[in-house]
Design a protein around this motif. Structure first.
Motif, PDB file in Angstrom:
ATOM      1  N   PRO A 139       0.827  -1.210   0.000  1.00  0.00           N
ATOM      2  CA  PRO A 139       0.000   0.000   0.000  1.00  0.00           C
ATOM      3  C   PRO A 139       0.855   1.252   0.000  1.00  0.00           C
ATOM      4  O   PRO A 139       1.978   1.259   0.505  1.00  0.00           O
ATOM      5  CB  PRO A 139      -0.803  -0.123   1.298  1.00  0.00           C
ATOM      6  CG  PRO A 139       0.031  -0.994   2.179  1.00  0.00           C
ATOM      7  CD  PRO A 139       0.716  -1.956   1.262  1.00  0.00           C
ATOM      8  N   ASN A 140       0.332   2.306  -0.590  1.00  0.00           N
ATOM      9  CA  ASN A 140       0.996   3.602  -0.580  1.00  0.00           C
ATOM     10  C   ASN A 140       1.193   4.056   0.867  1.00  0.00           C
ATOM     11  O   ASN A 140       0.241   4.058   1.656  1.00  0.00           O
ATOM     12  CB  ASN A 140       0.132   4.605  -1.347  1.00  0.00           C
ATOM     13  CG  ASN A 140       0.818   5.952  -1.477  1.00  0.00           C
ATOM     14  OD1 ASN A 140       1.161   6.585  -0.488  1.00  0.00           O
ATOM     15  ND2 ASN A 140       0.992   6.393  -2.722  1.00  0.00           N
ATOM     16  N   PRO A 141       2.407   4.440   1.263  1.00  0.00           N
ATOM     17  CA  PRO A 141       2.651   4.843   2.662  1.00  0.00           C
ATOM     18  C   PRO A 141       1.729   5.954   3.135  1.00  0.00           C
ATOM     19  O   PRO A 141       1.296   5.968   4.288  1.00  0.00           O
ATOM     20  CB  PRO A 141       4.121   5.289   2.647  1.00  0.00           C
ATOM     21  CG  PRO A 141       4.730   4.534   1.505  1.00  0.00           C
ATOM     22  CD  PRO A 141       3.651   4.452   0.469  1.00  0.00           C
ATOM     23  N   ARG A 142       1.412   6.896   2.272  1.00  0.00           N
ATOM     24  CA  ARG A 142       0.525   7.990   2.686  1.00  0.00           C
ATOM     25  C   ARG A 142      -0.896   7.481   2.921  1.00  0.00           C
ATOM     26  O   ARG A 142      -1.575   7.940   3.836  1.00  0.00           O
ATOM     27  CB  ARG A 142       0.536   9.086   1.628  1.00  0.00           C
ATOM     28  CG  ARG A 142       1.797   9.951   1.661  1.00  0.00           C
ATOM     29  CD  ARG A 142       1.775  11.006   0.598  1.00  0.00           C
ATOM     30  NE  ARG A 142       1.808  10.424  -0.746  1.00  0.00           N
ATOM     31  CZ  ARG A 142       1.816  11.138  -1.857  1.00  0.00           C
ATOM     32  NH1 ARG A 142       1.755  12.453  -1.796  1.00  0.00           N
ATOM     33  NH2 ARG A 142       1.855  10.537  -3.042  1.00  0.00           N
ATOM     34  N   VAL A 143      -1.303   6.526   2.060  1.00  0.00           N
ATOM     35  CA  VAL A 143      -2.634   5.937   2.259  1.00  0.00           C
ATOM     36  C   VAL A 143      -2.666   5.161   3.564  1.00  0.00           C
ATOM     37  O   VAL A 143      -3.630   5.243   4.338  1.00  0.00           O
ATOM     38  CB  VAL A 143      -2.996   5.026   1.069  1.00  0.00           C
ATOM     39  CG1 VAL A 143      -4.299   4.284   1.353  1.00  0.00           C
ATOM     40  CG2 VAL A 143      -3.108   5.837  -0.211  1.00  0.00           C
ATOM     41  N   LEU A 144      -1.604   4.387   3.817  1.00  0.00           N
ATOM     42  CA  LEU A 144      -1.543   3.612   5.056  1.00  0.00           C
ATOM     43  C   LEU A 144      -1.567   4.532   6.269  1.00  0.00           C
ATOM     44  O   LEU A 144      -2.256   4.257   7.263  1.00  0.00           O
ATOM     45  CB  LEU A 144      -0.268   2.757   5.054  1.00  0.00           C
ATOM     46  CG  LEU A 144      -0.052   1.873   6.286  1.00  0.00           C
ATOM     47  CD1 LEU A 144      -1.211   0.897   6.449  1.00  0.00           C
ATOM     48  CD2 LEU A 144       1.269   1.108   6.162  1.00  0.00           C
ATOM     49  N   ALA A 145      -0.844   5.636   6.204  1.00  0.00           N
ATOM     50  CA  ALA A 145      -0.840   6.587   7.321  1.00  0.00           C
ATOM     51  C   ALA A 145      -2.230   7.174   7.541  1.00  0.00           C
ATOM     52  O   ALA A 145      -2.666   7.361   8.689  1.00  0.00           O
ATOM     53  CB  ALA A 145       0.170   7.697   7.051  1.00  0.00           C
ATOM     54  N   GLU A 146      -2.939   7.429   6.453  1.00  0.00           N
ATOM     55  CA  GLU A 146      -4.288   7.975   6.564  1.00  0.00           C
ATOM     56  C   GLU A 146      -5.232   6.961   7.213  1.00  0.00           C
ATOM     57  O   GLU A 146      -6.080   7.320   8.033  1.00  0.00           O
ATOM     58  CB  GLU A 146      -4.810   8.377   5.187  1.00  0.00           C
ATOM     59  CG  GLU A 146      -6.208   8.957   5.189  1.00  0.00           C
ATOM     60  CD  GLU A 146      -6.318  10.233   6.000  1.00  0.00           C
ATOM     61  OE1 GLU A 146      -7.413  10.497   6.532  1.00  0.00           O
ATOM     62  OE2 GLU A 146      -5.310  10.970   6.110  1.00  0.00           O
ATOM     63  N   VAL A 147      -5.060   5.686   6.849  1.00  0.00           N
ATOM     64  CA  VAL A 147      -5.874   4.630   7.468  1.00  0.00           C
ATOM     65  C   VAL A 147      -5.636   4.579   8.962  1.00  0.00           C
ATOM     66  O   VAL A 147      -6.569   4.480   9.774  1.00  0.00           O
ATOM     67  CB  VAL A 147      -5.565   3.259   6.819  1.00  0.00           C
ATOM     68  CG1 VAL A 147      -6.207   2.135   7.629  1.00  0.00           C
ATOM     69  CG2 VAL A 147      -6.059   3.230   5.381  1.00  0.00           C
ATOM     70  N   LEU A 148      -4.361   4.673   9.358  1.00  0.00           N
ATOM     71  CA  LEU A 148      -4.023   4.601  10.778  1.00  0.00           C
ATOM     72  C   LEU A 148      -4.575   5.794  11.549  1.00  0.00           C
ATOM     73  O   LEU A 148      -4.905   5.674  12.729  1.00  0.00           O
ATOM     74  CB  LEU A 148      -2.500   4.530  10.941  1.00  0.00           C
ATOM     75  CG  LEU A 148      -1.834   3.244  10.420  1.00  0.00           C
ATOM     76  CD1 LEU A 148      -0.321   3.362  10.494  1.00  0.00           C
ATOM     77  CD2 LEU A 148      -2.318   2.036  11.230  1.00  0.00           C
ATOM     78  N   ARG A 149      -4.686   6.966  10.879  1.00  0.00           N
ATOM     79  CA  ARG A 149      -5.201   8.167  11.556  1.00  0.00           C
ATOM     80  C   ARG A 149      -6.716   8.265  11.531  1.00  0.00           C
ATOM     81  O   ARG A 149      -7.298   9.068  12.248  1.00  0.00           O
ATOM     82  CB  ARG A 149      -4.625   9.423  10.884  1.00  0.00           C
ATOM     83  CG  ARG A 149      -3.146   9.672  11.119  1.00  0.00           C
ATOM     84  CD  ARG A 149      -2.785  11.092  10.727  1.00  0.00           C
ATOM     85  NE  ARG A 149      -3.078  11.338   9.323  1.00  0.00           N
ATOM     86  CZ  ARG A 149      -2.206  11.202   8.335  1.00  0.00           C
ATOM     87  NH1 ARG A 149      -0.971  10.809   8.596  1.00  0.00           N
ATOM     88  NH2 ARG A 149      -2.554  11.454   7.076  1.00  0.00           N
TER      89      ARG A 149
END
Length: 343
Positions: free
Chosen positions: A5-15
């Motif tokens: 997954p795109n790191p930015r997308v993953l970070a958004e999921v976590l937030r």
């Protein structure tokens, strides 16, 4: 190869929220789907149809009376994704699917937990507003009896030890269910005779079949009778002879709270001097299943609930029996206990 997954997308999921709770909700949601889809397959007779051998979609549609074949194919694919069946066009049971059909405890678990156990929560809003109580004990008696067979090995070990130690001549199984416990007591001592009673005629028939299949029918009888009503009316029938060992296994909580002492007193009067009553029951406790079962009982017609240990011991003393310390016979946290009370 799986795409990262795109790191930015993953970070958004976590937030975006409580990830742990979301993952748990998704996991438990899929578990609920699996439970209901297998229960539906049993109710439809689909798994029984495949137990006869592999079948095409057209053959299954004919056996099930299904006219919407596209919908049937979609359902079959869900069952295949869940690992219950396999194939495409020619369907057959997997090893797990055969276990669902062939192991009656597995089958009863899907029927019971996919049925009345979870229907409780769909009915809960109406129940909380004063709607009529549920009638699971009357309408689901056979499934309840078959489900109880899941803990039979635990109870069997207790009964074999009890019969070996006490050497009864005549035993009584109240609410005998499938007859497994009565059979265990008879098999533990070749000279023992017994009687089983169950209020549900289908369940009583199941117990008779169990005794017959194990070659025990000549040493025991099973009556389809409400023992509370029979004893209250002074019609003991086959209970005329004194009982040396009586059993109430997973039964006491189906007796309305205000009738329990009366039943225990009547059973105590059936016991020969020195005879014993063994009560096996799930007790009130903080465990999830204990809390769920207590809620299910309180939702029934009549006032039912799981017994508290101290209350049960007090009731046994009240009717003139001397209870021994509780023995915990289930795995840790199961809240399954056994009390032997002596007359």
């Amino acid at each position: 190869m799986a795409r990262m997954p795109n790191p930015r997308v993953l970070a958004e999921v976590l937030r975006s929220g409580n990830l742990h709770a979301r993952l748990r909700a998704a996991r438990e949601g899929l578990t609920g789907v699996r439970l209901q889809l297998i229960a539906a397959a049993l109710d439809l007779g689909l798994l029984d149809a495949l137990d006869e051998g592999p079948a095409s979609t057209e053959q299954l549609a004919g056996r099930l009376g299904a006219v919407e074949q596209d919908l049937l194919v979609a359902y079959l694919r869900v069952l295949a994704a869940a690992g219950v069946i396999t194939g495409e066009g020619s369907w057959r049971l997997t090893r797990f699917g055969r276990a669902v059909v062939g192991d009656d405890v597995v089958r009863a678990s899907y029927e019971g937990f996919g049925g009345y156990h979870t229907e409780l929560y769909r009915d809960l809003p109406a129940l909380l507003r004063g709607g009529p109580g549920r009638r699971d004990t009357a309408e689901q008696g056979e499934v309840i009896a078959r489900l109880s067979a899941a803990i039979y090995p635990l109870i069997r070990d207790l009964l074999v030890r009890t019969v070996t130690e006490r050497r009864p001549r005549r035993v009584l199984d109240i609410g005998c269910g499938a007859g497994l416990h009565l059979a265990a007591m008879l098999e533990a001592a070749p000279d023992v005779t017994g009687i089983g009673v169950d209020v549900d005629p289908d369940t009583a028939a199941l117990a008779r079949r169990t005794l017959s299949e194990r070659g025990l029918a000549d040493r025991a009888s099973v009556e389809a009778v409400d023992i509370q009503k029979a004893l209250a009316a002074g019609r003991p029938g086959a209970l005329t002879d004194r009982i040396d060992l009586a059993l109430l296994a997973n039964v006491i909580y189906y007796v309305p709270v205000d009738e329990r002492v009366e039943l225990l007193r009547a059973v105590a009067h059936l016991l020969a001097p020195g005879g014993a009553l063994v009560v096996v029951t799930t007790v009130a406790g903080p465990q999830l299943f204990s809390r769920h079962l207590d809620l299910l009982l309180r939702a029934q017609e009549g006032r039912m609930e799981l017994p508290a240990v101290d209350v049960l011991l007090g009731q046994l003393r009240e009717v003139g029996l001397q209870p021994q310390p509780v023995k915990w016979i289930g795995p840790p946290g199961a809240a399954l206990g056994a009390v032997t009370a002596i007359r």
